[in-house]
Design a protein around this motif. Sequence first.
Motif, PDB file in Angstrom:
ATOM      1  N   UNK A 115       0.790  -1.233   0.000  1.00  0.00           N
ATOM      2  CA  UNK A 115       0.000   0.000   0.000  1.00  0.00           C
ATOM      3  C   UNK A 115       0.822   1.282   0.000  1.00  0.00           C
ATOM      4  N   UNK A 116       2.084   1.207   0.310  1.00  0.00           N
ATOM      5  CA  UNK A 116       2.897   2.386   0.563  1.00  0.00           C
ATOM      6  C   UNK A 116       2.918   3.354  -0.613  1.00  0.00           C
ATOM      7  N   UNK A 117       3.258   2.908  -1.795  1.00  0.00           N
ATOM      8  CA  UNK A 117       3.422   3.813  -2.937  1.00  0.00           C
ATOM      9  C   UNK A 117       2.126   4.539  -3.297  1.00  0.00           C
ATOM     10  N   UNK A 118       1.003   3.863  -3.184  1.00  0.00           N
ATOM     11  CA  UNK A 118      -0.275   4.486  -3.537  1.00  0.00           C
ATOM     12  C   UNK A 118      -0.688   5.554  -2.524  1.00  0.00           C
ATOM     13  N   UNK A 119      -0.184   5.482  -1.293  1.00  0.00           N
ATOM     14  CA  UNK A 119      -0.567   6.417  -0.237  1.00  0.00           C
ATOM     15  C   UNK A 119       0.490   7.463   0.068  1.00  0.00           C
ATOM     16  N   UNK A 120       1.703   7.292  -0.433  1.00  0.00           N
ATOM     17  CA  UNK A 120       2.794   8.202  -0.099  1.00  0.00           C
ATOM     18  C   UNK A 120       2.508   9.608  -0.612  1.00  0.00           C
ATOM     19  N   UNK A 121       2.792  10.579   0.217  1.00  0.00           N
ATOM     20  CA  UNK A 121       2.579  11.970  -0.169  1.00  0.00           C
ATOM     21  C   UNK A 121       3.603  12.377  -1.227  1.00  0.00           C
ATOM     22  N   UNK A 122       3.168  13.171  -2.177  1.00  0.00           N
ATOM     23  CA  UNK A 122       4.085  13.717  -3.185  1.00  0.00           C
ATOM     24  C   UNK A 122       4.343  15.200  -2.945  1.00  0.00           C
ATOM     25  N   UNK A 123       3.880  15.710  -1.782  1.00  0.00           N
ATOM     26  CA  UNK A 123       4.142  17.106  -1.431  1.00  0.00           C
ATOM     27  C   UNK A 123       5.643  17.307  -1.258  1.00  0.00           C
ATOM     28  N   UNK A 124       6.113  18.489  -1.596  1.00  0.00           N
ATOM     29  CA  UNK A 124       7.537  18.778  -1.451  1.00  0.00           C
ATOM     30  C   UNK A 124       7.896  18.973   0.016  1.00  0.00           C
ATOM     31  N   UNK A 125       9.066  18.480   0.398  1.00  0.00           N
ATOM     32  CA  UNK A 125       9.530  18.575   1.771  1.00  0.00           C
ATOM     33  C   UNK A 125       9.915  20.013   2.104  1.00  0.00           C
TER      34      UNK A 125
ATOM     35  N   UNK B 118       1.706  16.743   7.421  1.00  0.00           N
ATOM     36  CA  UNK B 118       0.571  15.963   7.884  1.00  0.00           C
ATOM     37  C   UNK B 118      -0.038  15.130   6.787  1.00  0.00           C
ATOM     38  N   UNK B 119      -0.814  14.152   7.192  1.00  0.00           N
ATOM     39  CA  UNK B 119      -1.571  13.312   6.274  1.00  0.00           C
ATOM     40  C   UNK B 119      -2.981  13.852   6.160  1.00  0.00           C
ATOM     41  N   UNK B 120      -3.594  13.582   5.043  1.00  0.00           N
ATOM     42  CA  UNK B 120      -5.009  13.916   4.890  1.00  0.00           C
ATOM     43  C   UNK B 120      -5.824  12.999   5.797  1.00  0.00           C
ATOM     44  N   UNK B 121      -6.962  13.475   6.210  1.00  0.00           N
ATOM     45  CA  UNK B 121      -7.848  12.646   7.033  1.00  0.00           C
ATOM     46  C   UNK B 121      -8.257  11.414   6.238  1.00  0.00           C
ATOM     47  N   UNK B 122      -8.379  10.300   6.906  1.00  0.00           N
ATOM     48  CA  UNK B 122      -8.806   9.083   6.223  1.00  0.00           C
ATOM     49  C   UNK B 122      -8.234   7.846   6.873  1.00  0.00           C
TER      50      UNK B 122
END
Length: 86
Positions: free
Chosen positions: A17-27, A71-75
Motif C-alpha cells: 500500500x505504501x506507494x499508492x498512499x505516499x505523499x508527493x508534497x515537497x519537503x 501531515x496526512x489527509x484525514x482518512x
Amino acid sequence: MTLYDAGVAVFTVTLADWAAQASTALSPAAGDGICVNDIEFAHGPAGHDAPAYVLFSLAATGIGRGFQSVGHAAGTYRNRMTVTLP
C-alpha cells in the motif's frame, strides 16, 4: 526491496500500500524538489557491525535541513507488508 548481507539476499520486503498512499508534497526541510515520502536505511553508531534498520514513511521531514511538521489527509491508511525469505 531486497536486503543483502555481504552480497547474499537475506529477505525481501514488499509494501502493498505504501506507494499508492505516499505523499508527493515537497519537503519543507529537504529542498531541491524532494518529496516528504521517504525510505531510509541506516545502522547504529558501531559501524557496519551494528544492527541496521529501514524506515518507510508516507510523509516525513527527516532528511534535509532540520525538521518541520507535515501531515496526512484525514482518512484510513493501510500498511500491508510481506516479508519473504530467499
